[in-house]
Each structure stands twice: as C-alpha cells, then as structure tokens.
Design an enzyme around this catalytic site. Structure first.
Site, PDB file in Angstrom:
ATOM      1  N   GLU A  30      42.236  37.826  35.110  1.00  0.00           N
ATOM      2  CA  GLU A  30      41.438  38.515  34.194  1.00  0.00           C
ATOM      3  C   GLU A  30      41.674  37.926  32.715  1.00  0.00           C
ATOM      4  O   GLU A  30      42.949  38.185  32.446  1.00  0.00           O
ATOM      5  CB  GLU A  30      41.485  39.973  34.184  1.00  0.00           C
ATOM      6  N   ASP A  69      35.544  48.827  36.548  1.00  0.00           N
ATOM      7  CA  ASP A  69      36.212  50.022  36.549  1.00  0.00           C
ATOM      8  C   ASP A  69      36.438  50.614  35.247  1.00  0.00           C
ATOM      9  O   ASP A  69      36.203  49.986  34.216  1.00  0.00           O
ATOM     10  CB  ASP A  69      37.947  49.496  37.075  1.00  0.00           C
ATOM     11  N   GLU A  70      36.717  51.920  35.402  1.00  0.00           N
ATOM     12  CA  GLU A  70      37.053  52.715  34.241  1.00  0.00           C
ATOM     13  C   GLU A  70      35.724  52.670  33.068  1.00  0.00           C
ATOM     14  O   GLU A  70      36.199  52.911  31.814  1.00  0.00           O
ATOM     15  CB  GLU A  70      38.358  52.321  33.767  1.00  0.00           C
TER      16      GLU A  70
END
Length: 625
Positions: free
Chosen positions: A207, A309-310
């Site tokens: 990432e 995510d999140e």
C-alpha cells in the site's frame, strides 16, 4: 492503515538487543546444531527454511568447487541458472559459468520438466550426489529449488548426498507493507524482496503512493517515483515475488483527496471528511479508476488490492444520509447504506476485471448488513473478527487469505508474538475468531507491517522485528508449522541459512564516531557524530541535537516538505534525531531516519527537509576534529 483498538498497545522497547539480534541473523550456526531436536526431520536432514520434510539420505556427498558449472538447456532453465549465478557471486561463491549440454561431476543442473505435474506450480525435486540437480515442473519450481541450494551452500561447500521432493501447501505466502503516509526506502524494500524469495515467499502487498502525473495535487510526501517502482517490480519479477499494489478506498483516502474537497464525503453537519471518498459521486469513481490506470503503468501483476477497510471508522452511515439515498435509488426500498459500499467494491471489481486484474479486499467491511453480495471471485483477506466468519466466506466461494491481526507488526505498537505462534503450531487455518478444519479454499497467509506511530521505530528496528516473523510465516505456509521441537531451535535454523545473497546491511555507518565539521556551500555545522544501536547517527551540536520538528504531523511524523531542521534537547529515544549519512559524490547527503527526506540548504542558510526530487539535497563534506 490499521487503527483497530489493539494497535494502541504500549510499545515495548526495541533498542535493547537490536545489535545482538542482527549479529545472530548474520552468523551461521552449524547445520547439525540447528537441526538438533527436529520433530519431523532427522539429524541428517540438511537445514533449510522452510524445513525439508521428506529428505531421503544417500551415501556420499556433493562438493561445490572451482570447476562447478551451471548446466541449463532451454530458455526457462537459463533464466533460473542466470539468477543463481548472480546470487552465487553475491554470496561469495565465485563466478560460475552457465553452460548447455551434458553435466559432469561437481556441476549444478537446472531442469524444467512440465511432465512432472506432481511437483505443482512451485514444487521441485532436489538430488545431491556427484552432481547437484534441481527439477521443477515450472520455471518457478526450479527457481525455488535454487533457493534451497543457496541456503545449503551458505553452510558449507560439502552437501550430504540425498533426495527431496519439496512442494508448498499454500499458493499465497506473503508479506504486506503499508508504505503509506510514511515513506519506506527502496533499499529496505529490495532487501525484503530478496529475503522473501530466499525463504520461498511469493507475494508482496504494497500500500503506497506512486507520484501521479495525472493528479499532481495528490503528490504529498511520501510518494515513490514511477522509476523507483519499475526497478522494484523488476526485482520482484527476477525473484518470483509478485508485487500487488493497493490504494485503500473508499476509506483512508486522505493521502489522495486531502486537496480534493469535491471528492470528500460530507456529513449531515456539512463537514468534509478527508479520509472518506464520496462513493455516491461518479466523479469519485472516475478519480479512483484513473489512479488505477496510472498504477498499471508500473505494476505488471494480475491483482489489484482496493483495501475497503474501516470506511466508517469513528463514525457511522447515519451521519451520511446521501449514502442510503444512493443505495435505495439503485437497489430499491430495502437497500441498506452498506449496499452502497458493496456497490463501490463491485464497480472496482468490474473495472479491474476489464483490465485483466483480480480484486482483493480486507474483510472488516463485510458486516452482513448488506443485501447486495460482493462479486464472486473477489479475494477476501481476513484480518479482523467480525460478524461474517471465515467459514461463511469460504462457503460463499470467496478465495480466502489469512492476514490475521496476530501476524501484525505495528510501528510503535502491537508486535506479533512469533514465539507464541510457533509454540502453538499456528497455521493458516487459524483465523481471528475461528479455526477452520481444512485448507480448502484458503489461499495462504501473510504478515502485515503498519506504521500507526510512524516515529515509534526506525526502519532498521522494524527489520529486526520482521525477520523472525517472516521466517515463521514462510515455514507455516510452505510446510509443517513446527519442524523443530523448540522455538530456539527454529531460530537457530534461520540463523544458519542467514540472509539472501545481495541483502545489504543497512545498519552500516560510513564514518567513525567523533566530532566533524559539516560543510555544504556556505552552510557549516560542527557536530559530534555518534552511532545509534539501530545503525543511524545522532548529530550533537553545542546547542543541542539536530531534529526535524514542526509543520503538520501525519502518524506522529512531520512529513511536510520545507520543515526546518532545528537544534533540540538531545534525547536518545527520539527517533527524529536519528540520521543517515548517505554517500554522494564528494560527500554525504543527510537524510532523516524517519521522514526519509534529505536536508536542503536554503539561500539564506537554513537547513530544511525536502524529498530529493523537489529540492536538491545538500552534499556535505566532513572534516574531522
């Protein structure tokens, strides 16, 4: 980026024992000692990581010497042999010619035999006797056989005669690195790729931010240039490590959209959310896919990771009524806000598929509150125990990778208990919240590195922490999770094989401790240079130690270009006071160990930090005394 509550655990000191750990990894242990007490491998089994599980000893030995040649017929064999020759040279075993034709005593033979399907895509057979031969059904399999050869030669030039067939249990064996926000040097990443391949790991998730030509407003530090990524990807291709890029979305998008308020999700109070992409806007999807297209210029693999995510971390969908409106307009009155989120995932899946790439996501967004299913074929990487369990995902047919929180290494926070996992015989069936009975549907597992407190540890400290976790996941995904009776014996096994050929010791300091005058143009600084336990230096002047301080903090790090280098009270625990002396023509560049920006001297003589492609780093000439 991971911000689960457990990532705020108190940091354990990493400075104590760093040097000792580095020396342990650098110093081989006698093979017999490392193998002692092995549960599955007898004392005559050669020592490797991952361990060989079916070594059949024979009489005699193989001797590597001056007359050794690499025998390779065919293009695939030649590529494997050429890489092996490079690595033998880097490991100090001399220059070995690559030839075709018949083999003779002492030679190493590389063979790719597609009619050996039992070896699978990555398995190999190794035979040691008067000559050494490695056979794979594929080029990759033969390559992994050469990694075993290198590990054995790292322990001596005489190998016991015998035979093994070595085939991995899991297809995906990896490491995930969030080089997001905090820049990680390409030297560090290249070391990682080499060590991954050496231990037969095959997948690196990155990432990170690639400097964008299409969206220059997004080019906040710490990005990578396209040429840097091309070189890293080429190294991965050479060493059979697939590098998968990730741009996390639709949450954690602030590195990309902090300067694009038009793309930020707006809450019911009118507040813009820089970390959340507005999934209801077609412009947001177009922006994200344009970034995907730009990444495709440098990443050549067949996978794309979108994170997912999140998204609602610290908030909830009720604060964003437009998301529910979007979902109901598209999927009917019974739709939920979660359906809009899944809709975004599925649109990215379709875009990826059109580009020939398979989509991967994290699992925590799959809460079960959606009526729209995730598109079939999406690989789910499971890291967090949520309502939708691994068994349900597997039953629904999704490829499932184990990226458990237990395998996390968080800078300045939680660290994987590798010894505990080894003692428990952890394997990829053990997910957060559930252990599955079989390997079916599980692609593999990986360790994950996150920079939640970016100044909590330096790169060199992270490397020390990562090494045992890397060896452990390599073992647990390739073969038996518990090849030695004790964890101490397993770490001795790892020490015996050492690091990969070409791995560079990044803790070396190019000057001795002492007082120096640093000169760059009209700028002059006199400082005491002192090596730190993790392989950097502190620079103590008459008015304090040099430190980067000021500007906006990101993950507790001053990442703004142009922030001044000031003199502060010396603090051995303050990682922002640690520096690298990077050799440059006629001198050294001064690079901060945490921000990874170099010192630039302004026209008025101030010392400020900048990425090297924004302002030229000062080249410092040192005078002792």
């Amino acid at each position: 980026m991971r911000t689960d509550a457990r990532s705020t655990y108190p940091r354990r000191s990493r400075l104590v024992g760093v040097v000792a750990a580095l020396l342990l990894l650098a110093a081989p242990v006698p093979a017999a000692q490392a193998a002692g007490g092995a549960e599955e491998a007898g004392p005559a089994t050669p020592v490797t990581v991952p361990a060989l599980s079916d070594w059949a000893p024979e009489s005699g030995q193989y001797v590597y010497g001056r007359g050794t040649r690499l025998v390779a017929d065919g293009k695939a064999e030649r590529r494997v042999a050429d890489t092996l020759a490079d690595d033998l040279r880097a490991a100090g075993h001399g220059s070995v010619p690559v030839v075709g034709g018949g083999a003779r005593t002492g030679d190493i033979v590389v063979d790719v035999a597609p009619k050996r399907p039992a070896l699978g895509k990555e398995g190999y057979e190794l035979r040691a006797g008067k000559r050494l031969s490695v056979t794979g059904a594929t080029e990759t399999g033969a390559f992994y056989g050469t990694r075993t050869i290198l590990q054995l030669l790292a322990q001596g030039d005489r190998l016991p005669a015998g035979r093994t067939v070595d085939v991995p249990q899991y297809e995906e064996r990896g490491v995930g690195v969030c080089a997001c926000y905090i820049h990680i040097t390409t030297d560090w990443l290249e070391n990682l790729v080499r060590d991954m391949a050496y231990n037969k790991l095959n997948q690196l998730l990155l990432e990170l931010k690639v400097k964008s030509d299409a969206h220059p407003e997004a080019n906040t530090w710490g990005y990578y240039t396209k040429d840097e990524i091309r070189r890293l990807v080429a190294l991965g291709e050479k060493y059979h490590v697939t590098i998968i890029p990730e741009i996390n979305s639709p949450g954690h998008m602030d590195p990309w959209i902090e300067n694009r308020p038009d793309l930020q999700l707006t809450d019911s109070d009118g507040n813009k959310q820089p970390s959340r992409l507005d999934i209801t806007r077609p412009e947001a999807f177009a922006y994200y896919t344009s970034l995907m297209d730009e990444y495709a210029e440098v990443f050549k693999g067949d996978s794309w990771h979108m994170g997912a995510d999140e998204y609602m971390l610290g908030s909830d969908f009720a604060k964003y009524p437009q998301v529910l409106e979007y979902a109901r307009a598209k999927y009917g009155a019974n739709a939920t806000p979660q359906d809009a989120f899944i809709d975004f995932v599925n649109r990215v899946h379709a875009y990826s598929a059109d580009k020939g790439k398979k989509l991967r996501i994290w699992n925590d967004g799959l809460t079960g509150a959606n009526t729209v299913p995730v598109t079939a074929g999406t690989t789910v990487e499971h890291w967090l125990n949520v309502a939708t369990k691994p068994s349900q995902l597997r039953a629904q047919g999704y490829p499932l990778m184990n990226a458990a929180y237990a395998l996390y290494l968080v800078r300045g926070g939680f660290h994987s208990d590798t010894k505990g996992l080894y003692d428990q015989s952890w394997d990829p069936r053990s997910f957060e919240g559930e252990k599955l009975a079989s390997r079916e549907g599980i692609t593999g597992a990986k360790i994950s590195l996150w920079p939640d407190n970016g100044r909590g540890e330096t790169e060199n400290e992270v490397a020390v922490d990562t090494d045992p976790a890397l060896r452990h996941v390599a073992q647990a995904t390739w073969g038996s999770p518990h090849p030695d009776a004790t964890y101490a014996q397993f770490t001795a096994r790892a020490a015996a094989v050492g690091h990969a050929p070409g791995w560079r010791d990044l803790t070396r300091v190019p000057v001795a401790d002492g007082t120096y005058t640093f000169r760059a143009g009209t700028a002059s600084v006199t400082a005491e240079v002192k090596r730190t336990p993790d392989g950097y230096v502190t620079l103590k002047t008459a008015n304090g130690c040099l430190e980067v301080r000021g500007g906006k903090l990101t993950l507790n790090v001053p990442l703004q270009p142009g922030v001044e280098v000031s003199r502060q009270t010396c603090d051995p625990a303050n990682t922002l006071q640690r520096w690298q002396l990077a050799p440059a023509q006629d001198g050294y560049r001064l690079v901060n160990a945490i921000t990874q920006m170099a010192v630039h001297v302004t026209d008025d003589g101030r010392l400020v930090q900048y990425p090297p492609d924004q302002q030229p780093p000062a080249v410092w000439r040192l005078t002792a005394g």
